[in-house]
Design a protein around this motif. Structure first.
Motif, mmCIF file in Angstrom:
data_model
loop_
_atom_site.group_PDB
_atom_site.id
_atom_site.type_symbol
_atom_site.label_atom_id
_atom_site.label_comp_id
_atom_site.label_asym_id
_atom_site.label_seq_id
_atom_site.Cartn_x
_atom_site.Cartn_y
_atom_site.Cartn_z
ATOM 1 N N TYR A 1 13.657 6.178 8.261
ATOM 2 C CA TYR A 1 12.607 5.241 7.862
ATOM 3 C C TYR A 1 12.915 4.439 6.601
ATOM 4 O O TYR A 1 12.215 3.481 6.293
ATOM 5 N N GLU A 2 13.936 4.827 5.855
ATOM 6 C CA GLU A 2 14.356 4.114 4.650
ATOM 7 C C GLU A 2 13.180 3.742 3.743
ATOM 8 O O GLU A 2 12.987 2.583 3.391
ATOM 9 N N PRO A 3 12.350 4.715 3.348
ATOM 10 C CA PRO A 3 11.193 4.398 2.515
ATOM 11 C C PRO A 3 11.609 4.035 1.088
ATOM 12 O O PRO A 3 12.684 4.427 0.622
ATOM 13 N N GLU B 1 6.334 1.616 2.502
ATOM 14 C CA GLU B 1 7.011 1.597 3.788
ATOM 15 C C GLU B 1 7.938 0.391 3.869
ATOM 16 O O GLU B 1 7.532 -0.735 3.594
ATOM 17 N N SER B 2 9.191 0.609 4.242
ATOM 18 C CA SER B 2 10.127 -0.494 4.422
ATOM 19 C C SER B 2 9.796 -1.220 5.725
ATOM 20 O O SER B 2 9.078 -0.713 6.585
ATOM 21 N N PHE B 3 10.325 -2.431 5.873
ATOM 22 C CA PHE B 3 10.086 -3.190 7.105
ATOM 23 C C PHE B 3 10.611 -2.416 8.310
ATOM 24 O O PHE B 3 9.939 -2.290 9.324
ATOM 25 N N MET C 1 0.837 -1.169 0.000
ATOM 26 C CA MET C 1 0.000 0.000 0.000
ATOM 27 C C MET C 1 0.891 1.244 0.000
ATOM 28 O O MET C 1 1.812 1.362 0.808
ATOM 29 N N LEU C 2 0.637 2.137 -0.916
ATOM 30 C CA LEU C 2 1.409 3.376 -0.973
ATOM 31 C C LEU C 2 0.991 4.306 0.162
ATOM 32 O O LEU C 2 -0.165 4.365 0.549
ATOM 33 N N GLN D 1 8.372 0.516 9.064
ATOM 34 C CA GLN D 1 7.130 0.097 9.714
ATOM 35 C C GLN D 1 7.369 -0.196 11.192
ATOM 36 O O GLN D 1 6.567 0.200 12.044
ATOM 37 N N GLU D 2 8.479 -0.865 11.513
ATOM 38 C CA GLU D 2 8.798 -1.132 12.917
ATOM 39 C C GLU D 2 8.964 0.163 13.698
ATOM 40 O O GLU D 2 8.458 0.295 14.807
ATOM 41 N N ARG D 3 9.685 1.116 13.137
ATOM 42 C CA ARG D 3 9.902 2.394 13.823
ATOM 43 C C ARG D 3 8.594 3.155 14.011
ATOM 44 O O ARG D 3 8.339 3.722 15.061
ATOM 45 N N ARG D 4 7.751 3.191 12.969
ATOM 46 C CA ARG D 4 6.480 3.899 13.065
ATOM 47 C C ARG D 4 5.582 3.278 14.130
ATOM 48 O O ARG D 4 5.010 3.973 14.979
#
Length: 90
Positions: free
Chosen positions: A25-27, A49-51, A1-2, A54-57
């Motif tokens: 976040y390394e998107p 979203e990178s893995f 999903m964007l 996503q963990e950081r968010r």
């Protein structure tokens, strides 16, 4: 999903905010657009979203401090663990 991310400002402040977000976040950026506004420049991103991102968010949304992620060193064994695979190893 964007996902969508928007920054606005000018000069070094805007550049620092964008670079910090990219580094943290390394998107996986799909599209970037810029526009001149009355307050400076607007920069928007469409990204996956990178893995790691996503963990950081999720960590931030749940209010967990970053230093609590992972096992504490006091729980780590002193000696390495030896694994036997198909009769190889000790």
């Amino acid at each position: 999903m964007l996902r969508f991310k928007y920054f606005s400002g000018n000069g070094a402040q805007l550049e620092g905010a964008i670079n910090g977000w990219l580094e943290t976040y390394e998107p996986e950026v799909t599209q970037m657009s810029t526009a001149v506004t009355g307050d400076g420049v607007a920069v928007s991103f469409l990204f996956d979203e990178s893995f790691r991102g996503q963990e950081r968010r999720l960590t931030e949304e749940r209010g967990m401090p970053q230093e609590e992620i992972g096992a504490p060193e006091s729980n780590m064994p002193d000696d390495p663990v030896h694994v036997v695979i198909d009769g190889i190893g000790q």
